[in-house]
Scaffold this active site. Structure first.
Site, mmCIF file in Angstrom:
data_model
loop_
_atom_site.group_PDB
_atom_site.id
_atom_site.type_symbol
_atom_site.label_atom_id
_atom_site.label_comp_id
_atom_site.label_asym_id
_atom_site.label_seq_id
_atom_site.Cartn_x
_atom_site.Cartn_y
_atom_site.Cartn_z
ATOM 1 N N TYR A 194 38.611 0.517 36.929
ATOM 2 C CA TYR A 194 38.617 1.718 36.077
ATOM 3 C C TYR A 194 37.201 2.266 35.905
ATOM 4 O O TYR A 194 36.940 3.442 36.153
ATOM 5 C CB TYR A 194 39.225 1.373 34.724
ATOM 6 C CG TYR A 194 39.365 2.559 33.792
ATOM 7 C CD1 TYR A 194 40.282 3.570 34.066
ATOM 8 C CD2 TYR A 194 38.595 2.669 32.641
ATOM 9 C CE1 TYR A 194 40.430 4.651 33.210
ATOM 10 C CE2 TYR A 194 38.735 3.745 31.781
ATOM 11 C CZ TYR A 194 39.654 4.733 32.076
ATOM 12 O OH TYR A 194 39.783 5.820 31.218
ATOM 13 N N SER B 125 47.102 1.296 18.852
ATOM 14 C CA SER B 125 48.541 1.116 19.033
ATOM 15 C C SER B 125 48.944 -0.343 18.845
ATOM 16 O O SER B 125 49.971 -0.637 18.216
ATOM 17 C CB SER B 125 48.971 1.623 20.412
ATOM 18 O OG SER B 125 48.166 1.060 21.430
ATOM 19 N N GLN C 252 32.733 -6.498 17.290
ATOM 20 C CA GLN C 252 32.467 -5.431 18.256
ATOM 21 C C GLN C 252 32.920 -4.091 17.666
ATOM 22 O O GLN C 252 33.885 -4.030 16.899
ATOM 23 C CB GLN C 252 33.140 -5.706 19.603
ATOM 24 C CG GLN C 252 34.644 -5.743 19.603
ATOM 25 C CD GLN C 252 35.221 -7.119 19.354
ATOM 26 O OE1 GLN C 252 34.704 -7.885 18.544
ATOM 27 N NE2 GLN C 252 36.317 -7.432 20.034
ATOM 28 N N ASP D 256 34.194 -6.978 28.207
ATOM 29 C CA ASP D 256 34.608 -6.102 27.112
ATOM 30 C C ASP D 256 33.357 -5.617 26.374
ATOM 31 O O ASP D 256 32.529 -6.432 25.950
ATOM 32 C CB ASP D 256 35.518 -6.857 26.141
ATOM 33 C CG ASP D 256 36.255 -5.936 25.199
ATOM 34 O OD1 ASP D 256 37.069 -5.139 25.674
ATOM 35 O OD2 ASP D 256 36.008 -6.013 23.972
#
Length: 323
Positions: free
Chosen positions: A149, A193, A213, A277
């Site tokens: 991505y 979500s 984070q 991440d």
């Protein structure tokens, strides 16, 4: 608008969360809209209310394949945008970003029309400067599980600027920071979500890492307004431009707010942080403020309330059907 003044606009990825909201705005402003989506992550449910609209058309198509249509503007939003979905088939994710950009840019070249690329804050990777400015080149792992991505979107930006320099295509590049709101996929793995769905079902809320984070959350209405303002700029402004809310929250703060707003009995659980991440996210929106006269208006709590109401309805429908 009369027929001759009406813009014909192509929105790729138009059955998705942001694409469907963009289409609503374009139709409200009088445009004719062609929605193209292969429905990998998009959902026709997001377009049900438009099925009989006289200026709306849906085409099931994969942007990795050439497309031959006649339009005046292109919004290229096609690509899975959540880790769960883009890591499911990482090769296809990269193809969607790269081949999709080539095909849409080729179409824009043939039609001599303006094209906007929905890029992402993920081009900054795990940033070493904070907040992130457009001039920052990023800190991205090119071989990690998120690379399909991150690097796909970076390559798409490269293609956009090379087509602009080589073929004089009028381009606009928006770098989207975390955006949320109604029509998000309930199982897309994104924190808003995820947390809302878990809270509504009184399940443990899963936090990856220790929750320190940070992310910046932009309500979809503000983001779509930024898209349209960017598309309407003159040919000399290409971007890239950050579009996001500079309000910064820790993941733990978001989880606690969702529990409070839903009245949930959920407890927080902590798992290992996934590879690569990002530890912090916050856009510098000075360029958007100066060039687009844009800044977000919807506060996190107000946007979350509308998003929670949407997911409450979704959960009720699931319970009623037993699915």
């Amino acid at each position: 608008m009369n027929y001759h003044d009406r813009k014909r606009v192509l929105v790729t990825g138009g059955a998705g969360f942001l694409g469907s909201h963009l289409i609503d705005r374009l139709l409200a402003e009088g445009a004719e809209v062609l929605c193209v989506d292969n429905l990998f992550t998009g959902n026709k449910r997001n377009l049900d209310h438009l099925i009989n609209h006289p200026r709306f058309e849906f085409m099931r198509h994969d942007v990795c394949l050439p497309l031959f249509v006649e339009v005046d503007q292109i919004f290229n939003l096609a690509c899975p945008a959540s880790p769960v979905h883009y890591q499911y088939d990482p090769v296809q994710t990269t193809k969607t970003s790269v081949h999709g950009a080539i095909n849409m840019l080729g179409l824009a070249k043939r039609l001599k029309c303006k094209i906007l690329q929905a890029s992402t804050s993920e081009v900054y990777g795990d940033p070493e400067i904070h907040p992130q400015v457009e001039s920052y080149w990023g800190n991205v792992n090119p071989i990690g599980i998120r690379s399909c991505y991150d690097e796909g979107k970076r390559c798409a930006e490269t293609l956009f600027f090379d087509y602009h320099r080589q073929h004089k295509i009028e381009i606009k590049v928006a770098r989207i920071f975390n955006t949320y709101g109604p029509r998000m996929h309930p199982a897309d793995g994104r924190v808003v979500s995820n947390f809302i769905m878990q809270a509504l079902r009184n399940e443990d809320i899963t936090i990856f890492g220790n929750g320190s984070q940070t992310r910046s959350f932009c309500y979809y209405e503000d983001l779509i307004d930024g898209f349209l303002r960017l598309m309407n700029t003159g040919p000399d402004f290409t971007g890239p431009v950050n579009l996001g809310n500079p309000g910064e929250f820790t993941i733990k703060e978001l989880a606690e707010l969702v529990i409070d707003m839903t009245g949930s009995s959920s407890k927080l659980t902590f798992n290992d942080l996934p590879s690569d991440d990002p530890t912090q996210r916050k856009p510098d929106i000075s360029l958007a403020e100066s060039e687009l006269d844009w800044q977000p208006k919807v506060a996190l709590k107000a946007g979350l309330q509308k998003t929670i109401e949407y997911f409450e309805q979704f959960v009720r429908e699931q319970d009623d059907t037993g699915s």
